[in-house]
Design an enzyme around this catalytic site. Structure first.
Site, PDB file in Angstrom:
ATOM      1  N   CYS A 116       0.809  -1.235   0.000  1.00 16.17           N
ATOM      2  CA  CYS A 116       0.000   0.000   0.000  1.00 16.17           C
ATOM      3  C   CYS A 116       0.835   1.275   0.000  1.00 16.17           C
ATOM      4  O   CYS A 116       0.310   2.357  -0.241  1.00 16.17           O
ATOM      5  CB  CYS A 116      -0.968  -0.009   1.173  1.00 16.17           C
ATOM      6  SG  CYS A 116      -2.029  -1.470   1.193  1.00 16.17           S
ATOM      7  N   HIS A 249      -3.101   7.115   2.188  1.00 19.02           N
ATOM      8  CA  HIS A 249      -3.581   5.816   1.707  1.00 19.02           C
ATOM      9  C   HIS A 249      -4.977   5.573   2.273  1.00 19.02           C
ATOM     10  O   HIS A 249      -5.220   5.714   3.472  1.00 19.02           O
ATOM     11  CB  HIS A 249      -2.610   4.733   2.159  1.00 19.02           C
ATOM     12  CG  HIS A 249      -3.143   3.347   1.997  1.00 19.02           C
ATOM     13  ND1 HIS A 249      -3.729   2.916   0.824  1.00 19.02           N
ATOM     14  CD2 HIS A 249      -3.198   2.299   2.865  1.00 19.02           C
ATOM     15  CE1 HIS A 249      -4.108   1.650   0.978  1.00 19.02           C
ATOM     16  NE2 HIS A 249      -3.804   1.262   2.207  1.00 19.02           N
ATOM     17  N   ASN A 279     -10.238  -0.265   0.069  1.00 18.98           N
ATOM     18  CA  ASN A 279      -8.772  -0.180   0.079  1.00 18.98           C
ATOM     19  C   ASN A 279      -8.246  -0.772  -1.231  1.00 18.98           C
ATOM     20  O   ASN A 279      -8.308  -1.975  -1.441  1.00 18.98           O
ATOM     21  CB  ASN A 279      -8.246  -0.953   1.293  1.00 18.98           C
ATOM     22  CG  ASN A 279      -6.740  -0.883   1.427  1.00 18.98           C
ATOM     23  OD1 ASN A 279      -6.031  -0.541   0.483  1.00 18.98           O
ATOM     24  ND2 ASN A 279      -6.249  -1.217   2.603  1.00 18.98           N
TER      25      ASN A 279
HETATM   26  O1  UT7 Z   1      -3.540  -1.038   3.856  1.00 17.56           O
HETATM   27  C1  UT7 Z   1      -3.605  -1.448   5.194  1.00 17.56           C
HETATM   28  C2  UT7 Z   1      -4.602  -2.566   5.215  1.00 17.56           C
HETATM   29  N1  UT7 Z   1      -5.155  -2.880   6.481  1.00 17.56           N
HETATM   30  C3  UT7 Z   1      -6.044  -2.115   7.163  1.00 17.56           C
HETATM   31  O2  UT7 Z   1      -6.347  -1.018   6.868  1.00 17.56           O
HETATM   32  C4  UT7 Z   1      -6.660  -2.760   8.378  1.00 17.56           C
HETATM   33  C5  UT7 Z   1      -6.603  -1.925   9.613  1.00 17.56           C
HETATM   34  N2  UT7 Z   1      -7.511  -2.447  10.601  1.00 17.56           N
HETATM   35  C6  UT7 Z   1      -8.827  -2.224  10.548  1.00 17.56           C
HETATM   36  O3  UT7 Z   1      -9.281  -1.502   9.685  1.00 17.56           O
HETATM   37  C7  UT7 Z   1      -9.696  -2.827  11.588  1.00 17.56           C
HETATM   38  O4  UT7 Z   1      -8.884  -3.477  12.576  1.00 17.56           O
HETATM   39  C8  UT7 Z   1     -10.714  -3.852  11.007  1.00 17.56           C
HETATM   40  C9  UT7 Z   1     -11.750  -3.095  10.190  1.00 17.56           C
HETATM   41  C10 UT7 Z   1      -9.998  -4.873  10.145  1.00 17.56           C
HETATM   42  C11 UT7 Z   1     -11.434  -4.555  12.144  1.00 17.56           C
HETATM   43  O5  UT7 Z   1     -12.062  -3.615  12.982  1.00 17.56           O
HETATM   44  P1  UT7 Z   1     -11.890  -3.747  14.560  1.00 17.56           P
HETATM   45  O6  UT7 Z   1     -12.677  -2.655  15.144  1.00 17.56           O
HETATM   46  O7  UT7 Z   1     -10.430  -3.778  14.858  1.00 17.56           O
HETATM   47  O8  UT7 Z   1     -12.586  -5.135  14.844  1.00 17.56           O
HETATM   48  P2  UT7 Z   1     -11.981  -6.448  15.506  1.00 17.56           P
HETATM   49  O9  UT7 Z   1     -10.948  -7.058  14.634  1.00 17.56           O
HETATM   50  O10 UT7 Z   1     -11.621  -6.141  16.937  1.00 17.56           O
HETATM   51  O11 UT7 Z   1     -13.243  -7.401  15.513  1.00 17.56           O
HETATM   52  C12 UT7 Z   1     -14.377  -7.093  16.339  1.00 17.56           C
HETATM   53  C13 UT7 Z   1     -15.430  -8.143  16.053  1.00 17.56           C
HETATM   54  C14 UT7 Z   1     -14.894  -9.578  16.091  1.00 17.56           C
HETATM   55  O12 UT7 Z   1     -15.914 -10.388  16.648  1.00 17.56           O
HETATM   56  P3  UT7 Z   1     -15.847 -10.854  18.199  1.00 17.56           P
HETATM   57  O13 UT7 Z   1     -14.558 -11.619  18.316  1.00 17.56           O
HETATM   58  O14 UT7 Z   1     -15.847  -9.594  18.981  1.00 17.56           O
HETATM   59  O15 UT7 Z   1     -17.057 -11.687  18.342  1.00 17.56           O
HETATM   60  C15 UT7 Z   1     -14.738  -9.930  14.639  1.00 17.56           C
HETATM   61  O16 UT7 Z   1     -14.841 -11.315  14.400  1.00 17.56           O
HETATM   62  O17 UT7 Z   1     -15.957  -7.944  14.726  1.00 17.56           O
HETATM   63  C16 UT7 Z   1     -15.918  -9.198  14.021  1.00 17.56           C
HETATM   64  N3  UT7 Z   1     -15.778  -8.934  12.604  1.00 17.56           N
HETATM   65  C17 UT7 Z   1     -16.842  -8.697  11.801  1.00 17.56           C
HETATM   66  N4  UT7 Z   1     -18.155  -8.647  12.052  1.00 17.56           N
HETATM   67  C18 UT7 Z   1     -18.974  -8.368  11.038  1.00 17.56           C
HETATM   68  C19 UT7 Z   1     -14.648  -8.864  11.851  1.00 17.56           C
HETATM   69  N5  UT7 Z   1     -14.973  -8.599  10.574  1.00 17.56           N
HETATM   70  C20 UT7 Z   1     -16.311  -8.480  10.520  1.00 17.56           C
HETATM   71  C21 UT7 Z   1     -17.233  -8.206   9.482  1.00 17.56           C
HETATM   72  N6  UT7 Z   1     -18.554  -8.163   9.786  1.00 17.56           N
HETATM   73  N7  UT7 Z   1     -16.836  -7.980   8.207  1.00 17.56           N
END
Ligand code: UT7
Length: 322
Positions: A116, A249, A279
């Site tokens: 990225c 980005h 993204n």
């Molecule tokens: O170019 C760089 C590329 N990478 C990025 O930009 C990623 C950077 N990180 C992020 O954007 C965020 O960490 C995410 C959007 C990937 C995740 O958001 P978060 O607020 O950090 O959520 P989390 O990983 O803490 O997950 C919270 C909950 C989990 O469920 P439990 O364990 O609390 O039951 C996940 O399993 O949300 C769940 N979850 C979803 N639920 C519905 C993860 N993905 C999804 C989804 N829909 N698509």
């Protein structure tokens, strides 16, 4: 003294936008439009058609950038494509793009792989070529088909990414231009975001899908994007209030907002386009820049800070007067 200026921008998004709702239905995901839009700011992304490659998307973006710069293809004497989803293992996507654009003047063409941050890496490299006097008119492209490396059963990643391309024409100039650049990498974080697959003996070995520790990436991204923005501002002797636009980005709107806040920059000065293309990795910064130019928000003479972070880990920034 030779300076470098962006003289034209262009971008291309394939096909029709695919909404969160449509993506969820298509792949039977346990997710919701509310979760995706609240946690990421993403509402839609574009997906390339079967057989449509990074060089195809790049071709359209470059045609638009060349037209905006008032240049024809054979004015270009350097082609750099940033991509992590190349058409082939080789030849480079840049070489394939050169052929598609009909560039027959022997201009060097090569790919840059910095995920990225790729566009920032490519722009910084081109700027040094031009400032050295060896080249005068570069085509710098970010182009990706990340849909090809998605695991559609992994809701934590597959809702985040999309396909697209963005390009700029960078030319030698008597007036600045690019004011400062900074590039960094730390390979000790390679596992935080990767596609850990290989091709060997006609087989894919390992895992050919994107894997990510989302929370770790989030924290790392905000930290280094803030640091590298301050680094280039300091190098150019500018302060945050002299910036007209921050064009980061486009990964997650919460990363963009947190970075702007840490920099002390009003959020209205941060260009956000992630909502409608997700993204797009190396394509996201030139896509956002081109959209802001076409909307008349970014104008000649303004100070822009472009910055990216991605797998590797890699990060970097380019501060310029447009
Ligand atoms: O170019 C760089 C590329 N990478 C990025 O930009 C990623 C950077 N990180 C992020 O954007 C965020 O960490 C995410 C959007 C990937 C995740 O958001 P978060 O607020 O950090 O959520 P989390 O990983 O803490 O997950 C919270 C909950 C989990 O469920 P439990 O364990 O609390 O039951 C996940 O399993 O949300 C769940 N979850 C979803 N639920 C519905 C993860 N993905 C999804 C989804 N829909 N698509």
């Amino acid at each position: 003294m030779i300076f470098t200026r962006i003289t034209g921008t262009g971008s291309y998004l394939p096909g029709q936008p695919v909404s969160n709702q449509a993506l969820i239905a298509l792949h039977a995901l346990d997710s919701s439009d509310d979760w995706i839009s609240e946690r990421t700011g993403i509402r839609a992304r574009h997906i390339a058609a079967v057989g449509e490659t990074s060089s195809d998307l790049a071709f359209h973006a470059c045609q638009r950038a060349l037209a905006a710069a008032g240049r024809s293809a054979n004015d270009v004497d350097l082609i750099i494509v940033a991509t992590s989803t190349p058409d082939y293992i080789f030849p480079s996507t840049a070489a394939l793009l050169q052929k598609k654009l009909g560039i027959t003047n022997g201009a060097p063409a090569f790919d840059v792989q910095a995920v990225c941050s790729g566009f920032i890496y490519a722009l910084s490299v081109a700027e040094k070529f031009i400032r050295s006097g060896s080249h005068r008119c570069a085509l710098i492209v970010g182009s990706e088909v990340f849909s090809r490396i998605m695991d559609w059963s992994d809701r934590g990643t597959c809702v985040l990414f999309g396909d697209g391309a963005g390009a700029v024409v960078l030319e030698a100039s008597n007036s600045p231009g690019v004011l400062a650049t900074a590039l960094h990498a730390d390979g000790s974080h390679a596992d935080m975001l990767s596609v850990p697959g290989q091709i060997c003996g006609g087989q894919v070995t390992g895992d050919p899908f994107l894997r990510m520790d989302g929370q770790a990436v989030f924290k790392f991204a905000v930290k280094v994007l803030t640091e590298v923005a301050n680094e280039v501002l300091h190098a150019a002797g500018l302060t945050v209030d002299q910036l007209d636009w921050l064009i980061p980005h486009q990964a997650n709107v919460r990363i963009l907002q947190s970075t702007a806040k840490k920099l002390g920059l009003p959020s209205e000065k941060c260009i956000v386009t992630v909502d409608h293309h997700g993204n797009t990795s190396a394509a996201s910064i030139p896509l956002a820049l081109d959209e802001a130019v076409c909307q008349g928000r970014v104008q000649t003479g303004q100070n822009l800070l472009l910055e990216g972070v991605g797998g590797g880990f890699t990060w970097g920034a380019v501060l310029l007067t447009f």
